[in-house]
Design a protein around this motif. Sequence first.
Motif, PDB file in Angstrom:
ATOM      1  N   SER A 152     -36.786 -50.744 -15.082  1.00 22.85           N
ATOM      2  CA  SER A 152     -38.141 -50.998 -14.591  1.00 22.85           C
ATOM      3  C   SER A 152     -39.086 -51.295 -15.748  1.00 22.85           C
ATOM      4  O   SER A 152     -38.804 -50.944 -16.901  1.00 22.85           O
ATOM      5  N   THR A 153     -40.214 -51.918 -15.443  1.00 20.52           N
ATOM      6  CA  THR A 153     -41.204 -52.207 -16.487  1.00 20.52           C
ATOM      7  C   THR A 153     -41.802 -50.910 -17.031  1.00 20.52           C
ATOM      8  O   THR A 153     -42.169 -50.844 -18.205  1.00 20.52           O
ATOM      9  N   GLY A 154     -41.898 -49.879 -16.204  1.00 20.76           N
ATOM     10  CA  GLY A 154     -42.380 -48.583 -16.668  1.00 20.76           C
ATOM     11  C   GLY A 154     -41.463 -47.996 -17.736  1.00 20.76           C
ATOM     12  O   GLY A 154     -41.924 -47.425 -18.734  1.00 20.76           O
ATOM     13  N   THR A 155     -40.159 -48.158 -17.529  1.00 15.66           N
ATOM     14  CA  THR A 155     -39.188 -47.684 -18.512  1.00 15.66           C
ATOM     15  C   THR A 155     -39.310 -48.484 -19.803  1.00 15.66           C
ATOM     16  O   THR A 155     -39.221 -47.930 -20.898  1.00 15.66           O
ATOM     17  N   VAL A 156     -39.546 -49.792 -19.676  1.00 14.88           N
ATOM     18  CA  VAL A 156     -39.743 -50.633 -20.861  1.00 14.88           C
ATOM     19  C   VAL A 156     -40.939 -50.125 -21.660  1.00 14.88           C
ATOM     20  O   VAL A 156     -40.859 -49.939 -22.880  1.00 14.88           O
ATOM     21  N   LYS A 157     -42.053 -49.875 -20.973  1.00  9.36           N
ATOM     22  CA  LYS A 157     -43.258 -49.392 -21.655  1.00  9.36           C
ATOM     23  C   LYS A 157     -43.006 -48.057 -22.340  1.00  9.36           C
ATOM     24  O   LYS A 157     -43.386 -47.852 -23.500  1.00  9.36           O
ATOM     25  N   SER A 158     -42.375 -47.142 -21.634  1.00  8.58           N
ATOM     26  CA  SER A 158     -42.107 -45.816 -22.171  1.00  8.58           C
ATOM     27  C   SER A 158     -41.183 -45.882 -23.386  1.00  8.58           C
ATOM     28  O   SER A 158     -41.459 -45.272 -24.428  1.00  8.58           O
ATOM     29  N   GLU A 159     -40.090 -46.613 -23.260  1.00  7.83           N
ATOM     30  CA  GLU A 159     -39.124 -46.717 -24.361  1.00  7.83           C
ATOM     31  C   GLU A 159     -39.738 -47.423 -25.565  1.00  7.83           C
ATOM     32  O   GLU A 159     -39.480 -47.051 -26.709  1.00  7.83           O
ATOM     33  N   LEU A 160     -40.569 -48.444 -25.321  1.00  4.85           N
ATOM     34  CA  LEU A 160     -41.217 -49.148 -26.430  1.00  4.85           C
ATOM     35  C   LEU A 160     -42.198 -48.236 -27.159  1.00  4.85           C
ATOM     36  O   LEU A 160     -42.257 -48.231 -28.392  1.00  4.85           O
ATOM     37  N   CYS A 161     -42.933 -47.458 -26.428  1.00  5.95           N
ATOM     38  CA  CYS A 161     -43.873 -46.516 -27.035  1.00  5.95           C
ATOM     39  C   CYS A 161     -43.129 -45.517 -27.922  1.00  5.95           C
ATOM     40  O   CYS A 161     -43.529 -45.265 -29.076  1.00  5.95           O
ATOM     41  N   LYS A 162     -42.038 -44.973 -27.411  1.00  5.50           N
ATOM     42  CA  LYS A 162     -41.241 -44.012 -28.179  1.00  5.50           C
ATOM     43  C   LYS A 162     -40.606 -44.689 -29.397  1.00  5.50           C
ATOM     44  O   LYS A 162     -40.537 -44.098 -30.483  1.00  5.50           O
ATOM     45  N   ALA A 163     -40.144 -45.922 -29.215  1.00 10.50           N
ATOM     46  CA  ALA A 163     -39.525 -46.650 -30.335  1.00 10.50           C
ATOM     47  C   ALA A 163     -40.548 -46.921 -31.435  1.00 10.50           C
ATOM     48  O   ALA A 163     -40.251 -46.738 -32.622  1.00 10.50           O
TER      49      ALA A 163
END
Length: 192
Positions: A152-163
Amino acid sequence: MTSVPAAALSQPSCDAELAVFFREHHQELRRYLRVSGCRADDCEDLVQDAFLIVRKRWQTITYFDNRKAYLYKVAIRLWHKHSRSSRREHPDDPQQRAQTIADPRDPYADIELADTLIDWFSRLPPRRRAVAALRLIVGLSELETAEALGISTGTVKSELCKARKTLKEFHDRDTIATGDRRRAEAEHDDDR
């Protein structure tokens, strides 16, 4: 790698459009695979195989809203398949398995990406590394990244923030270590 029937290669349709698509995405797909941990010599094979599959299906793909995301999904699947087969070929031989992992000392790595960046990305968890590479290196949108990875796009946002947070920590730590090393070298030079 994948074998494509000769009939698929002789399809006369849309070659010019496909050639443009190849020129636009070939290098960035290769960089993505490299940063994701693929060995340099395997990257080119995987990219070519991905484009052969895209070529074979080009008549259908031309109607897709996002051909780029489809290309990345194909390449990711090929790379995962290749990685699994490499692990099966050498399950108990860590030295052989280590050779299937990207070598940060690859002489061509500094042309495309700094060794340090490859090292930082290799320390990220796999999904976070994939998201960060697609967003930060390749420049895919959140939606394109989500489509390519099947998340999901939410997962993309979350993972990018953590990365980003983790990459900044790596940067800060390496900057401090480099500064300490330079100060020590300067002090050593002053002692002479």
